[in-house]
Design an enzyme around this catalytic site. Structure first.
Site, short mmCIF file in Angstrom:
data_model
loop_
_atom_site.label_atom_id
_atom_site.label_comp_id
_atom_site.label_asym_id
_atom_site.label_seq_id
_atom_site.Cartn_x
_atom_site.Cartn_y
_atom_site.Cartn_z
N HIS A 34 0.82 -1.22 0.00
CA HIS A 34 0.00 0.00 0.00
C HIS A 34 0.85 1.27 0.00
CE1 HIS A 34 -3.72 -2.14 0.30
NE2 HIS A 34 -3.36 -2.76 1.41
N GLU A 137 -5.36 -11.79 7.70
CA GLU A 137 -6.17 -10.58 7.77
C GLU A 137 -7.54 -10.75 7.13
OE1 GLU A 137 -3.95 -7.31 5.97
OE2 GLU A 137 -3.20 -8.57 4.37
N ASP A 163 -7.78 -4.80 7.62
CA ASP A 163 -8.41 -5.75 6.69
C ASP A 163 -9.20 -6.80 7.45
OD1 ASP A 163 -8.00 -5.02 3.99
OD2 ASP A 163 -5.87 -5.47 4.21
C1 3PY Z 1 -4.15 -3.96 7.73
O1 3PY Z 1 -4.41 -3.51 8.86
O2 3PY Z 1 -4.95 -4.59 7.02
C2 3PY Z 1 -2.81 -3.77 7.18
O3 3PY Z 1 -2.48 -4.40 6.21
C3 3PY Z 1 -1.93 -2.75 7.80
O4 3PY Z 1 -1.07 -2.19 6.89
MG MG Z 2 -4.02 -5.29 5.12
#
Ligand code: 3PY
Ligand code: MG
Length: 244
Positions: A34, A137, A163
């Site tokens: 990102h 995530e 996420d």
């Molecule tokens: C998230 O919190 O999904 C991340 O990937 C942090 O960069």
């Molecule tokens: Mg993430």
């Protein structure tokens, strides 16, 4: 346990990442998922950080789990990679394989050491020391967290709370503050403990870092270059205006 507190470079600037790295974080992430780091900026950043008198362990968060992306980040001199959105043990095993040379893995030889005046690290030494972190995530990954943490060659499960909260349909702060049994964050820590690997998490602020460490995470990312620059500039301008 003393947690490792890290910094996170998003801006795509080798100079900003070097400033961040020189403040003494226990570890540094160069974010090519990102953040604004393209291949060239990753190489330039790792070269600058390598020259610091005391450099933090440095990971690249790759854009995804493609073996060539992992290989290029490590060839450029990263100590390890963070692979986002890993859903199951097969994807974790593929990431681990991409980090190591045969016979443990399938990484292709070609470190960029020669282009920075350094010497290449022998394959066997890389295989012993390289760090492979996979991000859990999503709700799917939480369902497979035990197998992911048990995958040979995985050194850290790293949580992306933003996420994960989106995938679970909850607010990120509700996820972090939820003390009830069965919180997915606790399942991740327990799986990592059982398999003797590190439990890491993106915090993005000291408050969230403290919550995550209290939950048992041993590695967190706190100081994000874009955020600390903005906060410090705002505070400085505000303080000067207050006195004028
Ligand atoms: C998230 O919190 O999904 C991340 O990937 C942090 O960069
Ligand atoms: Mg993430």
């Amino acid at each position: 346990m003393i947690a490792r507190i890290g910094a996170w470079a998003l801006l795509g600037s080798p100079a900003a990442a070097a400033v961040l790295a020189a403040t003494g974080p226990d570890w540094l992430v160069v974010d090519a998922q990102h953040g604004r780091f393209d291949d060239r900026a990753v190489c330039d950043t790792l070269a600058v950080v390598a020259d610091l008198p005391s450099r933090p362990q440095t990971f690249v968060r790759v854009a995804d789990g493609a073996a060539w992306l992992i290989g290029r980040a490590l060839d450029a001199g990263a100590d390890g990679v963070i692979v986002p959105m890993v859903q199951d043990a097969d994807a974790a095993a593929a990431a681990a394989r991409a980090c190591r040379y045969p016979p443990l893995g399938a990484r292709s030889w070609g470190q960029l050491a020669g282009t920075t005046g350094r010497v290449a690290v022998p394959a066997a030494q890389v295989n012993d020391t390289v760090q492979c972190a996979v991000m859990v995530e999503t709700a799917t990954a939480i369902g497979h967290v035990e197998e992911i943490a048990a995958t040979p060659g995985i050194d850290m499960v790293f949580v992306g709370p933003f996420d994960l909260a989106l995938s679970l349909g909850v607010d990120v702060n509700d996820l972090l503050f939820d003390e009830r049994d069965g919180n997915p964050l606790d399942r991740i820590v327990a799986a990592c403990r059982r398999h003797g690997i590190s439990a890491g998490a993106f915090a993005g602020s000291p408050e969230r870092a403290r919550l995550l460490i209290a939950r048992g995470f041993d590695t967190v990312s706190v100081a994000v270059d874009s955020a600390v620059l903005s906060e410090a500039a705002t505070a400085s301008l505000t303080a000067a205006r207050a006195g004028s």
